[in-house]
Motif scaffolding. Structure first.
Motif, short mmCIF file in Angstrom:
data_model
loop_
_atom_site.label_atom_id
_atom_site.label_comp_id
_atom_site.label_asym_id
_atom_site.label_seq_id
_atom_site.Cartn_x
_atom_site.Cartn_y
_atom_site.Cartn_z
N LYS A 76 0.86 -1.18 0.00
CA LYS A 76 0.00 0.00 0.00
C LYS A 76 0.90 1.23 0.00
N LEU A 79 1.02 3.68 3.07
CA LEU A 79 1.36 3.13 4.38
C LEU A 79 2.88 3.04 4.52
N GLU A 83 3.79 -0.34 8.71
CA GLU A 83 2.34 -0.50 8.60
C GLU A 83 1.97 -1.54 7.55
N ASN A 84 2.71 -1.57 6.46
CA ASN A 84 2.45 -2.60 5.45
C ASN A 84 2.64 -4.00 6.03
N ALA A 86 2.59 -4.81 9.20
CA ALA A 86 1.61 -5.03 10.26
C ALA A 86 0.28 -5.49 9.68
N PHE A 87 -0.08 -4.95 8.52
CA PHE A 87 -1.31 -5.37 7.87
C PHE A 87 -1.26 -6.86 7.53
N TRP A 88 -0.16 -7.30 6.91
CA TRP A 88 -0.05 -8.71 6.52
C TRP A 88 0.09 -9.61 7.74
N ALA A 90 -1.37 -9.13 10.57
CA ALA A 90 -2.72 -9.28 11.09
C ALA A 90 -3.52 -10.27 10.26
N VAL A 91 -3.33 -10.23 8.95
CA VAL A 91 -4.04 -11.17 8.07
C VAL A 91 -3.67 -12.60 8.40
N ARG A 129 7.30 -9.69 3.72
CA ARG A 129 5.97 -10.21 4.04
C ARG A 129 6.00 -11.70 4.34
#
Length: 209
Positions: A76, A79, A83-84, A86-88, A90-91, A129
């Protein structure tokens, strides 16, 4: 954890490209996919990852063990690097984002927006990631695109660490990653044969119905 592939056939755009593919990939193992451009390395990876159906054959592997990384970095733009990840994280259930940043030499760039990273930095962030997925089997399609020699060596070290922890990796690449323990699977012998005299026939025709 083991992936067993037997008599696999896969297609691109309805046209068979590979057939009779078979191999095993177990804990601590890496397999390098080799072959000329257009042979079907990406198609094979996408089929094994469950992103497209196989024409026939068997793939024995729990889907939740696979992490697939294609040519796209999957970031993203607005982000930050942290943050990028952290998003993955969480997924996939949460993992150590800071450790992943450190492993790919991105700690100093953790708060920089992805859109302000260089092409190589974006690639390293995209590969970071993998470290937050917690998945055992990494499927990688030309992972070193945009990476300089130092970053290729860094990534190879990350892969070795993954293997040492009992993970596995299936990698399509044209370059030497410095993984002498990896096996090479040459795909040329599995190139799909024409189905009828004068053309492919069958599935080829179906692509244009």
């Amino acid at each position: 954890m083991e992936m067993i592939v037997s008599d696999l056939a896969c297609a691109r755009g309805g046209v068979p490209v590979l057939e009779g593919v078979g191999f095993r990939l177990g804990a601590g193992q890496a397999v390098i996919l080799r072959g000329p451009n257009g042979i079907g390395k990406t198609t094979l990876l996408r089929t094994l990852a469950g992103l497209q159906p196989a024409l026939r054959g068997d793939i024995s592997v729990p889907a939740e063990t696979i992490a697939y990384a294609s040519h796209a970095d999957g970031l993203k733009a607005t982000l930050s690097a942290r943050e990028n990840l952290a998003f993955w994280a969480a997924v996939y259930g949460g993992a150590d984002v800071d450790a992943a940043l450190g492993a790919m030499n991105l700690s100093a760039l953790a708060d920089r927006q992805a859109q302000n990273l260089s092409a190589g930095q974006k690639r390293r962030l995209g590969l970071a990631r993998l470290l937050v997925t917690g998945r055992a089997i990494w499927m990688l399609d030309e992972p070193t695109v945009s990476l300089d020699a130092a970053s290729v060596a860094l990534f190879a070290g990350v892969v070795r660490g993954h293997l040492a922890r009992g993970g596995a990796a299936l990698i399509a690449t044209h370059i030497d990653l410095g993984l002498p323990e990896a096996e090479v699977l040459e795909l040329s012998p599995f190139r799909a044969r024409p189905r009828a005299e004068g053309g492919i026939g069958g599935a080829f025709d179906e692509a244009f119905v």
